[in-house]
Design a protein around this motif. Structure first.
Motif, PDB file in Angstrom:
ATOM      1  N   ASP A 148      59.678   8.345  40.778  1.00 41.59           N
ATOM      2  CA  ASP A 148      59.473   8.069  39.357  1.00 41.59           C
ATOM      3  C   ASP A 148      59.995   6.671  39.005  1.00 41.59           C
ATOM      4  OD1 ASP A 148      58.459  10.685  39.086  1.00 41.59           O
ATOM      5  OD2 ASP A 148      60.465  11.472  38.655  1.00 41.59           O
ATOM      6  N   CYS A 149      61.130   6.308  39.574  1.00 44.47           N
ATOM      7  CA  CYS A 149      61.685   4.959  39.365  1.00 44.47           C
ATOM      8  C   CYS A 149      60.749   3.918  39.954  1.00 44.47           C
ATOM      9  CB  CYS A 149      63.051   4.824  40.042  1.00 44.47           C
ATOM     10  SG  CYS A 149      64.328   5.886  39.389  1.00 44.47           S
ATOM     11  N   LYS A 150      60.262   4.192  41.141  1.00 48.90           N
ATOM     12  CA  LYS A 150      59.362   3.263  41.814  1.00 48.90           C
ATOM     13  C   LYS A 150      58.102   3.032  40.986  1.00 48.90           C
ATOM     14  CE  LYS A 150      57.041   2.329  46.177  1.00 48.90           C
ATOM     15  NZ  LYS A 150      55.940   1.731  45.472  1.00 48.90           N
ATOM     16  N   ALA A 151      57.577   4.098  40.391  1.00 50.68           N
ATOM     17  CA  ALA A 151      56.374   3.971  39.560  1.00 50.68           C
ATOM     18  C   ALA A 151      56.631   3.040  38.369  1.00 50.68           C
ATOM     19  CB  ALA A 151      55.922   5.348  39.080  1.00 50.68           C
ATOM     20  N   LEU A 152      57.775   3.194  37.723  1.00 48.24           N
ATOM     21  CA  LEU A 152      58.097   2.324  36.590  1.00 48.24           C
ATOM     22  C   LEU A 152      58.285   0.884  37.052  1.00 48.24           C
ATOM     23  CD1 LEU A 152      58.722   1.841  33.609  1.00 48.24           C
ATOM     24  CD2 LEU A 152      61.104   2.409  34.116  1.00 48.24           C
ATOM     25  N   LEU A 153      59.036   0.674  38.125  1.00 53.25           N
ATOM     26  CA  LEU A 153      59.271  -0.681  38.611  1.00 53.25           C
ATOM     27  C   LEU A 153      57.965  -1.344  39.049  1.00 53.25           C
ATOM     28  CD1 LEU A 153      62.607  -0.069  40.511  1.00 53.25           C
ATOM     29  CD2 LEU A 153      62.304  -1.442  38.442  1.00 53.25           C
ATOM     30  N   ASP A 154      57.054  -0.580  39.613  1.00 51.28           N
ATOM     31  CA  ASP A 154      55.741  -1.128  39.973  1.00 51.28           C
ATOM     32  C   ASP A 154      54.989  -1.600  38.728  1.00 51.28           C
ATOM     33  OD1 ASP A 154      56.128  -0.704  42.684  1.00 51.28           O
ATOM     34  OD2 ASP A 154      54.949   1.154  42.743  1.00 51.28           O
ATOM     35  N   MET A 155      55.090  -0.841  37.639  1.00 47.52           N
ATOM     36  CA  MET A 155      54.411  -1.216  36.383  1.00 47.52           C
ATOM     37  C   MET A 155      54.945  -2.530  35.828  1.00 47.52           C
ATOM     38  SD  MET A 155      53.661   2.060  33.999  1.00 47.52           S
ATOM     39  CE  MET A 155      55.164   2.974  34.235  1.00 47.52           C
ATOM     40  N   ASP A 183      55.525  -5.207  37.222  1.00 49.27           N
ATOM     41  CA  ASP A 183      54.956  -6.406  37.845  1.00 49.27           C
ATOM     42  C   ASP A 183      54.038  -7.151  36.887  1.00 49.27           C
ATOM     43  OD1 ASP A 183      56.266  -6.134  40.235  1.00 49.27           O
ATOM     44  OD2 ASP A 183      54.604  -5.120  41.255  1.00 49.27           O
ATOM     45  N   ASP A 184      53.505  -6.458  35.910  1.00 52.75           N
ATOM     46  CA  ASP A 184      52.577  -7.044  34.942  1.00 52.75           C
ATOM     47  C   ASP A 184      53.351  -7.465  33.693  1.00 52.75           C
ATOM     48  OD1 ASP A 184      50.583  -7.691  33.144  1.00 52.75           O
ATOM     49  OD2 ASP A 184      49.460  -5.819  33.395  1.00 52.75           O
ATOM     50  N   GLU A 185      53.673  -8.769  33.591  1.00 55.28           N
ATOM     51  CA  GLU A 185      54.490  -9.258  32.474  1.00 55.28           C
ATOM     52  C   GLU A 185      53.815  -9.073  31.114  1.00 55.28           C
ATOM     53  OE1 GLU A 185      57.257 -12.165  32.309  1.00 55.28           O
ATOM     54  OE2 GLU A 185      57.499 -12.433  34.458  1.00 55.28           O
ATOM     55  N   GLU A 186      52.487  -9.173  31.064  1.00 55.75           N
ATOM     56  CA  GLU A 186      51.779  -8.943  29.797  1.00 55.75           C
ATOM     57  C   GLU A 186      51.983  -7.508  29.336  1.00 55.75           C
ATOM     58  OE1 GLU A 186      47.687 -10.221  29.497  1.00 55.75           O
ATOM     59  OE2 GLU A 186      48.109 -11.976  30.739  1.00 55.75           O
ATOM     60  N   TYR A 187      51.917  -6.577  30.255  1.00 56.29           N
ATOM     61  CA  TYR A 187      52.153  -5.165  29.946  1.00 56.29           C
ATOM     62  C   TYR A 187      53.571  -4.981  29.409  1.00 56.29           C
ATOM     63  CZ  TYR A 187      52.847  -0.157  30.711  1.00 56.29           C
ATOM     64  OH  TYR A 187      53.143   1.176  30.545  1.00 56.29           O
ATOM     65  N   VAL A 188      54.525  -5.621  30.050  1.00 54.66           N
ATOM     66  CA  VAL A 188      55.923  -5.509  29.629  1.00 54.66           C
ATOM     67  C   VAL A 188      56.090  -6.044  28.209  1.00 54.66           C
ATOM     68  CG1 VAL A 188      58.294  -6.269  30.079  1.00 54.66           C
ATOM     69  CG2 VAL A 188      56.816  -5.598  31.980  1.00 54.66           C
ATOM     70  N   MET A 189      55.516  -7.187  27.917  1.00 56.28           N
ATOM     71  CA  MET A 189      55.647  -7.753  26.572  1.00 56.28           C
ATOM     72  C   MET A 189      54.958  -6.872  25.520  1.00 56.28           C
ATOM     73  SD  MET A 189      57.609 -10.220  26.680  1.00 56.28           S
ATOM     74  CE  MET A 189      58.483  -9.971  28.194  1.00 56.28           C
ATOM     75  N   LYS A 190      53.836  -6.324  25.857  1.00 52.07           N
ATOM     76  CA  LYS A 190      53.069  -5.496  24.916  1.00 52.07           C
ATOM     77  C   LYS A 190      53.809  -4.201  24.573  1.00 52.07           C
ATOM     78  CE  LYS A 190      48.454  -3.646  24.150  1.00 52.07           C
ATOM     79  NZ  LYS A 190      47.096  -3.515  24.672  1.00 52.07           N
ATOM     80  N   ASP A 219      65.362  -7.003  30.001  1.00 49.45           N
ATOM     81  CA  ASP A 219      65.272  -8.465  29.924  1.00 49.45           C
ATOM     82  C   ASP A 219      65.987  -9.115  31.107  1.00 49.45           C
ATOM     83  OD1 ASP A 219      63.827  -8.367  27.576  1.00 49.45           O
ATOM     84  OD2 ASP A 219      65.544  -8.826  26.276  1.00 49.45           O
ATOM     85  N   LEU A 220      67.161  -8.593  31.433  1.00 44.98           N
ATOM     86  CA  LEU A 220      67.930  -9.132  32.559  1.00 44.98           C
ATOM     87  C   LEU A 220      67.146  -8.952  33.855  1.00 44.98           C
ATOM     88  CD1 LEU A 220      70.540 -10.377  33.667  1.00 44.98           C
ATOM     89  CD2 LEU A 220      71.508  -8.059  33.746  1.00 44.98           C
ATOM     90  N   TYR A 221      66.612  -7.773  34.067  1.00 47.12           N
ATOM     91  CA  TYR A 221      65.827  -7.498  35.268  1.00 47.12           C
ATOM     92  C   TYR A 221      64.626  -8.439  35.376  1.00 47.12           C
ATOM     93  CZ  TYR A 221      62.339  -5.314  38.248  1.00 47.12           C
ATOM     94  OH  TYR A 221      61.367  -5.106  39.195  1.00 47.12           O
ATOM     95  N   MET A 222      63.883  -8.586  34.285  1.00 46.90           N
ATOM     96  CA  MET A 222      62.677  -9.424  34.299  1.00 46.90           C
ATOM     97  C   MET A 222      63.026 -10.888  34.538  1.00 46.90           C
ATOM     98  SD  MET A 222      60.152  -7.323  34.070  1.00 46.90           S
ATOM     99  CE  MET A 222      58.761  -8.413  33.749  1.00 46.90           C
ATOM    100  N   ALA A 223      64.091 -11.382  33.915  1.00 52.60           N
ATOM    101  CA  ALA A 223      64.490 -12.781  34.090  1.00 52.60           C
ATOM    102  C   ALA A 223      64.918 -13.050  35.535  1.00 52.60           C
ATOM    103  CB  ALA A 223      65.616 -13.136  33.122  1.00 52.60           C
ATOM    104  N   VAL A 224      65.691 -12.149  36.102  1.00 48.96           N
ATOM    105  CA  VAL A 224      66.148 -12.316  37.486  1.00 48.96           C
ATOM    106  C   VAL A 224      64.953 -12.254  38.436  1.00 48.96           C
ATOM    107  CG1 VAL A 224      67.514 -11.245  39.330  1.00 48.96           C
ATOM    108  CG2 VAL A 224      68.484 -11.513  37.040  1.00 48.96           C
ATOM    109  N   LYS A 225      64.064 -11.335  38.201  1.00 51.42           N
ATOM    110  CA  LYS A 225      62.866 -11.205  39.040  1.00 51.42           C
ATOM    111  C   LYS A 225      62.013 -12.469  38.961  1.00 51.42           C
ATOM    112  CE  LYS A 225      58.814  -8.317  39.469  1.00 51.42           C
ATOM    113  NZ  LYS A 225      58.009  -7.329  38.808  1.00 51.42           N
ATOM    114  N   ARG A 226      61.826 -12.971  37.753  1.00 47.95           N
ATOM    115  CA  ARG A 226      61.001 -14.161  37.523  1.00 47.95           C
ATOM    116  C   ARG A 226      61.573 -15.392  38.229  1.00 47.95           C
ATOM    117  NH1 ARG A 226      59.913 -12.952  32.619  1.00 47.95           N
ATOM    118  NH2 ARG A 226      61.908 -13.560  31.777  1.00 47.95           N
TER     119      ARG A 226
END
Length: 141
Positions: A8-15, A17-24, A66-73
């Motif tokens: 379940d965690c993996k499914a969310l983390l896979d989602m 990957d799409d920054e537009e989806y995250v912002m929306k 936000d922290l996760y996305m910034a570090v990943k980016r």
């Protein structure tokens, strides 16, 4: 989305990957991300001493998503640490430069093992898929 197993965690983390989806869907994803981190720490690792939500030194709520996305980016924990970029990460997510070390600490306490385990499980799945393909192609191998 509820979390009962690591898949379940993996499914969310896979989602994510799409920054537009995250912002929306950021508002909903923030809560879901915190739920995932909470499940991973408490149920998977049995760590009950890390409260959520997290707060910065000025008692301001910190968004782990936000922290996760910034570090990943910016290339991940190792790259940021090696290049001493934690102050930049803090600024990127709306904090002062001087809170960079605190962002590094938050990432280490809440996200580092989760992301390591995610990468490990993803690699393990890819290896398993390759083994299945190899078996289908030539069952003698």
């Amino acid at each position: 989305m509820s979390f009962k197993e690591f898949q379940d965690c993996k499914a969310l983390l896979d989602m994510l990957d799409d920054e537009e989806y995250v912002m929306k869907y950021k508002y909903h994803l923030e809560t879901t991300f915190n739920d995932m981190v909470d499940w991973f720490l408490k149920d998977k690792l049995e760590i009950n001493t890390r409260p959520l939500p997290t707060y910065a030194s000025n008692n301001r709520k910190e968004c782990l998503l936000d922290l996760y996305m910034a570090v990943k980016r910016e290339g991940g924990h190792r790259r940021i640490t090696e290049n001493n970029l934690w102050a930049m990460i803090a600024k990127e997510i709306g904090f002062d430069y001087n809170e960079g070390e605190y962002m590094r600490l938050l990432y280490a306490m809440y996200l580092d093992v989760l992301i390591y385990y995610y990468k490990y499980k993803s690699t393990q799945e890819k290896v398993h898929e390759k083994e299945e393909v190899k078996t289908v192609v030539d069952p003698r191998l």
